[in-house]
Design an enzyme around this catalytic site. Structure first.
Site, PDB file in Angstrom:
ATOM      1  N   HIS A  18      38.998  71.451  41.497  1.00  0.00           N
ATOM      2  CA  HIS A  18      39.509  70.545  42.430  1.00  0.00           C
ATOM      3  C   HIS A  18      40.239  69.172  42.054  1.00  0.00           C
ATOM      4  O   HIS A  18      41.155  68.789  42.349  1.00  0.00           O
ATOM      5  CB  HIS A  18      38.675  70.203  43.541  1.00  0.00           C
ATOM      6  N   LYS A  42      32.206  79.757  56.523  1.00  0.00           N
ATOM      7  CA  LYS A  42      31.464  80.025  55.498  1.00  0.00           C
ATOM      8  C   LYS A  42      30.146  79.075  55.644  1.00  0.00           C
ATOM      9  O   LYS A  42      30.024  77.985  56.166  1.00  0.00           O
ATOM     10  CB  LYS A  42      32.050  79.337  54.291  1.00  0.00           C
ATOM     11  N   ARG A  92      44.599  79.992  41.628  1.00  0.00           N
ATOM     12  CA  ARG A  92      43.729  80.227  40.639  1.00  0.00           C
ATOM     13  C   ARG A  92      44.131  81.475  39.949  1.00  0.00           C
ATOM     14  O   ARG A  92      44.394  81.834  38.959  1.00  0.00           O
ATOM     15  CB  ARG A  92      42.112  80.278  40.607  1.00  0.00           C
ATOM     16  N   SER A 130      33.568  76.572  43.543  1.00  0.00           N
ATOM     17  CA  SER A 130      32.299  76.038  44.001  1.00  0.00           C
ATOM     18  C   SER A 130      31.235  76.976  43.864  1.00  0.00           C
ATOM     19  O   SER A 130      29.930  76.706  43.656  1.00  0.00           O
ATOM     20  CB  SER A 130      32.576  75.793  45.601  1.00  0.00           C
TER      21      SER A 130
HETATM   22  P1  ADP Z   1      38.500  76.525  51.003  1.00  0.00           P
HETATM   23  O1  ADP Z   1      37.211  77.317  51.428  1.00  0.00           O
HETATM   24  O2  ADP Z   1      39.461  76.033  51.970  1.00  0.00           O
HETATM   25  O3  ADP Z   1      39.482  77.766  49.919  1.00  0.00           O
HETATM   26  P2  ADP Z   1      37.846  75.241  48.299  1.00  0.00           P
HETATM   27  O4  ADP Z   1      37.054  74.260  48.316  1.00  0.00           O
HETATM   28  O5  ADP Z   1      37.059  76.664  47.893  1.00  0.00           O
HETATM   29  O6  ADP Z   1      38.223  75.365  49.879  1.00  0.00           O
HETATM   30  O7  ADP Z   1      39.172  75.052  47.670  1.00  0.00           O
HETATM   31  C1  ADP Z   1      40.114  74.274  48.055  1.00  0.00           C
HETATM   32  C2  ADP Z   1      41.469  74.582  47.391  1.00  0.00           C
HETATM   33  O8  ADP Z   1      41.266  74.222  46.061  1.00  0.00           O
HETATM   34  C3  ADP Z   1      41.874  76.047  47.420  1.00  0.00           C
HETATM   35  O9  ADP Z   1      43.286  75.832  47.453  1.00  0.00           O
HETATM   36  C4  ADP Z   1      41.402  76.598  46.132  1.00  0.00           C
HETATM   37  O10 ADP Z   1      42.367  77.749  45.684  1.00  0.00           O
HETATM   38  C5  ADP Z   1      41.737  75.533  45.201  1.00  0.00           C
HETATM   39  N1  ADP Z   1      40.917  75.523  44.153  1.00  0.00           N
HETATM   40  C6  ADP Z   1      39.434  75.732  43.999  1.00  0.00           C
HETATM   41  N2  ADP Z   1      39.103  75.693  42.732  1.00  0.00           N
HETATM   42  C7  ADP Z   1      40.012  75.580  41.823  1.00  0.00           C
HETATM   43  C8  ADP Z   1      40.491  75.402  40.451  1.00  0.00           C
HETATM   44  N3  ADP Z   1      39.507  75.858  39.639  1.00  0.00           N
HETATM   45  N4  ADP Z   1      41.858  75.354  40.091  1.00  0.00           N
HETATM   46  C9  ADP Z   1      42.551  74.934  41.044  1.00  0.00           C
HETATM   47  N5  ADP Z   1      42.543  75.364  42.147  1.00  0.00           N
HETATM   48  C10 ADP Z   1      41.357  75.176  42.841  1.00  0.00           C
END
Ligand code: ADP
Length: 164
Positions: A18, A42, A92, A130
């Site tokens: 992130h 979630k 990703r 995460s």
């Molecule tokens: P959500 O539950 O809304 O998907 P996340 O916190 O899991 O929220 O992710 C928020 C955003 O960040 C999403 O667009 C996800 O694809 C992106 N993201 C998460 N991890 C990575 C990573 N390692 N590299 C690039 N983008 C990421």
């Protein structure tokens, strides 16, 4: 006029993946607002307040990154209120694409003025999520390559509280 990007997500917790997106988004936007979404779908490890506090702690010295909680409101509504021109998301893998494409279409149906902007994950961070860091924390693995120190200690504290 300042270019503002809104980066919504669960951030449960915020990872280096992130943070990489935030950093790169700052090359295009003057300000990035991280919106920590409550997320009813979630079950989260950290409460919405805890997730926001971690983002605040990490970016306390960066005036171009702010964090707000997003609750009971559409992302585009918030984007409109804070004058954001775009919603930022990260990609990703192909598996992210379908979901992200759907969300982007829904957001456009609600407000066509707000664009969705996608950043491709850094090749070294594509596998960082995460859920992955939570799993590592649960089994007491090494976290330092995947999360900020503040997140590492918050994860350890949370997991230790389960052991008691
Ligand atoms: P959500 O539950 O809304 O998907 P996340 O916190 O899991 O929220 O992710 C928020 C955003 O960040 C999403 O667009 C996800 O694809 C992106 N993201 C998460 N991890 C990575 C990573 N390692 N590299 C690039 N983008 C990421």
């Amino acid at each position: 006029m300042k270019k503002i990007g809104l980066y919504p997500g669960s951030f449960d917790p915020i990872t280096n993946g992130h943070m990489d997106i935030v950093e790169r988004a700052l090359k295009i936007f003057d300000e990035v607002i991280v919106a920590v979404v409550k997320n009813t779908a979630k079950k989260t490890l950290f409460s919405q307040d805890e997730r926001k506090q971690l983002v605040d702690e990490i970016y306390k010295d960066n005036e171009n990154v702010k964090c707000i909680s997003l609750d009971a409101k559409l992302t585009v509504t918030l984007a409109n209120e804070i004058n954001a021109s775009a919603i930022i998301r990260g990609l990703r893998a192909m598996s992210d694409f379908e979901y992200e494409f759907q969300i982007a279409s829904i957001n456009r149906s609600q407000n066509k003025e707000i664009e969705s902007v996608f950043f491709a994950a850094h090749d070294k961070l594509t596998f960082v999520s995460s859920s992955m860091v939570k799993e590592i924390a649960l089994y007491k693995g090494k976290l330092s390559k995947f999360v900020h120190v503040a997140v590492e200690s918050a994860l350890k504290k949370k997991i230790n509280s389960f052991d008691k």
